[in-house]
Design an enzyme around this catalytic site. Structure first.
Site, PDB file in Angstrom:
ATOM      1  N   ARG A  15       0.817  -1.213   0.000  1.00  0.00           N
ATOM      2  CA  ARG A  15       0.000   0.000   0.000  1.00  0.00           C
ATOM      3  C   ARG A  15       0.854   1.268   0.000  1.00  0.00           C
ATOM      4  O   ARG A  15       0.438   2.301  -0.528  1.00  0.00           O
ATOM      5  CB  ARG A  15      -0.939  -0.017   1.209  1.00  0.00           C
ATOM      6  CG  ARG A  15      -2.091   0.975   1.080  1.00  0.00           C
ATOM      7  CD  ARG A  15      -3.146   0.728   2.135  1.00  0.00           C
ATOM      8  NE  ARG A  15      -2.566   0.767   3.463  1.00  0.00           N
ATOM      9  CZ  ARG A  15      -2.892  -0.050   4.465  1.00  0.00           C
ATOM     10  NH1 ARG A  15      -3.804  -0.967   4.284  1.00  0.00           N
ATOM     11  NH2 ARG A  15      -2.314   0.053   5.634  1.00  0.00           N
ATOM     12  N   ASP A  70      -3.220  24.663  -4.513  1.00  0.00           N
ATOM     13  CA  ASP A  70      -3.481  23.734  -5.610  1.00  0.00           C
ATOM     14  C   ASP A  70      -2.681  24.233  -6.807  1.00  0.00           C
ATOM     15  O   ASP A  70      -2.947  25.297  -7.353  1.00  0.00           O
ATOM     16  CB  ASP A  70      -4.987  23.695  -5.919  1.00  0.00           C
ATOM     17  CG  ASP A  70      -5.337  22.696  -7.037  1.00  0.00           C
ATOM     18  OD1 ASP A  70      -4.480  22.456  -7.922  1.00  0.00           O
ATOM     19  OD2 ASP A  70      -6.472  22.186  -7.034  1.00  0.00           O
ATOM     20  N   LYS A 109      -3.934  15.752 -14.874  1.00  0.00           N
ATOM     21  CA  LYS A 109      -3.925  16.765 -15.933  1.00  0.00           C
ATOM     22  C   LYS A 109      -2.603  16.737 -16.706  1.00  0.00           C
ATOM     23  O   LYS A 109      -2.362  15.819 -17.449  1.00  0.00           O
ATOM     24  CB  LYS A 109      -4.216  18.137 -15.315  1.00  0.00           C
ATOM     25  CG  LYS A 109      -5.467  18.153 -14.411  1.00  0.00           C
ATOM     26  CD  LYS A 109      -6.760  18.034 -15.188  1.00  0.00           C
ATOM     27  CE  LYS A 109      -7.996  17.743 -14.324  1.00  0.00           C
ATOM     28  NZ  LYS A 109      -8.297  18.731 -13.294  1.00  0.00           N
ATOM     29  N   TYR A 162     -10.918  25.231  -7.101  1.00  0.00           N
ATOM     30  CA  TYR A 162     -11.604  24.135  -7.796  1.00  0.00           C
ATOM     31  C   TYR A 162     -12.945  23.814  -7.119  1.00  0.00           C
ATOM     32  O   TYR A 162     -13.001  23.517  -5.920  1.00  0.00           O
ATOM     33  CB  TYR A 162     -10.659  22.933  -7.737  1.00  0.00           C
ATOM     34  CG  TYR A 162     -11.085  21.684  -8.430  1.00  0.00           C
ATOM     35  CD1 TYR A 162     -11.308  21.666  -9.804  1.00  0.00           C
ATOM     36  CD2 TYR A 162     -11.238  20.496  -7.727  1.00  0.00           C
ATOM     37  CE1 TYR A 162     -11.678  20.499 -10.448  1.00  0.00           C
ATOM     38  CE2 TYR A 162     -11.606  19.316  -8.364  1.00  0.00           C
ATOM     39  CZ  TYR A 162     -11.824  19.330  -9.716  1.00  0.00           C
ATOM     40  OH  TYR A 162     -12.192  18.163 -10.346  1.00  0.00           O
TER      41      TYR A 162
HETATM   42  C1  LIG Z   1      -9.033  18.445 -12.080  1.00  0.00           C
HETATM   43  C2  LIG Z   1      -8.590  19.258 -10.947  1.00  0.00           C
HETATM   44  C3  LIG Z   1      -8.497  18.712  -9.672  1.00  0.00           C
HETATM   45  C4  LIG Z   1      -8.960  17.313  -9.350  1.00  0.00           C
HETATM   46  O1  LIG Z   1      -8.249  16.314 -10.007  1.00  0.00           O
HETATM   47  P1  LIG Z   1      -8.905  14.889 -10.261  1.00  0.00           P
HETATM   48  O2  LIG Z   1      -7.753  14.038 -10.596  1.00  0.00           O
HETATM   49  O3  LIG Z   1      -9.887  15.075 -11.381  1.00  0.00           O
HETATM   50  O4  LIG Z   1      -9.582  14.472  -8.992  1.00  0.00           O
HETATM   51  C5  LIG Z   1      -8.036  19.497  -8.657  1.00  0.00           C
HETATM   52  N1  LIG Z   1      -7.678  20.774  -8.875  1.00  0.00           N
HETATM   53  C6  LIG Z   1      -7.749  21.334 -10.087  1.00  0.00           C
HETATM   54  C7  LIG Z   1      -7.343  22.743 -10.255  1.00  0.00           C
HETATM   55  C8  LIG Z   1      -8.221  20.602 -11.164  1.00  0.00           C
HETATM   56  O5  LIG Z   1      -8.332  21.186 -12.358  1.00  0.00           O
END
Ligand SMILES: *Cc1c(COP(=O)(O)O)cnc(C)c1O
Length: 399
Positions: free
Chosen positions: A66, A190, A215, A119
């Site tokens: 894990r 973020d 992303k 987000y």
């Molecule tokens: C897409 C996104 C997330 C979340 O990511 P996931 O992998 O889809 O859970 C968090 N912050 C931002 C700015 C995003 O664009």
């Protein structure tokens, strides 16, 4: 592989997370294999106890699958290079990385200040879980002046996103770091937009950086991934323990794909950014366009901060169109090269019609009747994308 002497990320990304030489064979695979295993076996109990002792000290020592094996460790190294971090912790999605940051820092009765441009699903986390856990959340414009008025004696964390979701509002991270320090708050950012390659919150004074690897890092729209990065040893310990206690774990195959994605992150991000600027150039000449949101675009309100704090840009932009909602729907439906869908950072162009309900939550937005469309500009020919946008604008306006 011997640690490369270069500090340039383009070089580091090709030389980090590679397989060690096998001492007997004197060779190593260029691509580190995906080390799939759920459990680890030890030669004898001494070996097991050594591993446990080192793990108890907070080292990255594996006694069970894990915690992630070598492929995971290699991806963690890649994230550390990207973000100038000491440790990186992997999570199964970007949103789960956000929850890891929150759960590592906050306890019942604590208060967290959240940037109103963060987000959207963070508000859902608040609504469904944080409220129930007794964590108080306030949303605010992320400027020291606006945040000051929302401080409470129990405020523990400032959570922001720069540039913000939907409109790419650039935040002054160094100023926010100073504010956080003054009020003894953990500053978590973020950094999915920058993904460590073009923007590095930890170097600008943040305590925690969170990235949705889904992303740009993965980059091919084929996996879900999150990562939480930090530098401070005490904070790293809290994240490490919380990560283990909560059972966050990702597949070795996904770690492997993300490492592969990271090798080409520099060229993909640069190309998407260059294409996006060409699209901005075109949009700025269109009579139906009221405003472009893209920090690298010189007319963007955040351009000066972007120049100061970022080393590049990406393919994300939003555009305000002098269209009714119905005309904006026709525009989106008429696009042929842009997939209608959420997410971004992959090879492909995407479009999303942003609803005014979400925009109203952002203090950065000046309420007006224009339609807002968010685009991710992918790796297609920008001329083709421009032709597609152009015909869709004509179709939308034609009724
Ligand atoms: C897409 C996104 C997330 C979340 O990511 P996931 O992998 O889809 O859970 C968090 N912050 C931002 C700015 C995003 O664009």
């Amino acid at each position: 592989m011997a640690k490369t002497a270069s500090a340039h990320l383009d070089t580091l990304l090709q030389h980090t997370g590679v397989a060690e030489f096998d001492s007997a064979r004197g060779s190593a695979p260029v691509a580190l294999p995906s080390m799939r295993t759920s459990t680890v076996r030890f030669q004898n109990l001494d070996a097991l106890e050594r591993a446990q002792a080192s793990k108890a000290q907070g080292d990255r020592s594996v006694t069970y699958g894990r915690a992630g094996m070598d492929t995971h460790a290699a991806l963690e190294e890649v994230f550390c290079e990207l973000e100038a971090a000491e440790r990186a912790f992997l999570a199964p999605s970007g949103l789960s990385a956000i929850t890891l940051a929150f759960f590592s820092v906050l306890s019942t009765q604590d208060h967290v200040l959240v940037a109103d441009c963060a987000y959207g699903p963070v508000r859902y986390l608040d609504k469904i879980v944080l409220g129930r856990m007794g964590v108080q959340v306030s949303y605010s414009r992320a400027t020291p002046a606006a945040l000051e008025s929302q401080l409470r004696p129990n405020t523990k964390m400032l959570y922001v996103e720069s540039p913000g979701s939907l409109l790419f509002e650039m935040l002054d991270i160094p100023a926010l770091a100073e504010f956080a320090k003054k009020h003894d708050l953990i500053l978590a950012v973020d950094n999915t937009w920058g993904s460590g390659y073009i923007y590095r919150p930890l170097e600008l004074g943040a305590d925690i950086s969170v990235v949705a690897g889904t992303k740009y890092v993965a980059g091919h729209s084929d996996l879900m991934l999150g990562a939480v990065m930090a530098k401070d040893p005490a904070l790293i310990q809290r994240i490490n323990e919380t990560h283990y206690a909560m059972g966050y774990s990702i597949s070795a195959d996904d770690a492997w794909l993300a490492i592969r994605g990271a090798r080409t992150l520099p060229i993909r991000m640069r190309q998407s950014a260059q294409n996006a600027l060409e699209i901005c150039e075109f949009l700025s000449s269109c009579p139906d366009v009221a405003r472009i949101y893209h920090p690298a675009w010189p007319a963007d309100s955040g351009h000066a901060l972007w120049r100061r704090d970022c080393t590049g840009s990406n393919g994300m932009l939003s555009v305000e169109l002098k269209f009714t909602h119905a005309a904006a729907r026709r525009f989106v439906d008429a696009l042929t090269l842009f997939g209608i869908g959420f997410s971004w950072g992959g090879f492909e162009s995407l479009v999303q019609l942003v609803d005014h309900g979400s925009l109203k939550l952002h203090g950065y937005w000046t309420p007006n009747a224009h339609a807002v469309v968010r685009l991710h500009i992918g790796l297609e020919s920008p001329q083709d994308l421009i032709a597609d946008i152009s015909q869709a604008l004509d179709q939308a306006a034609a009724i």
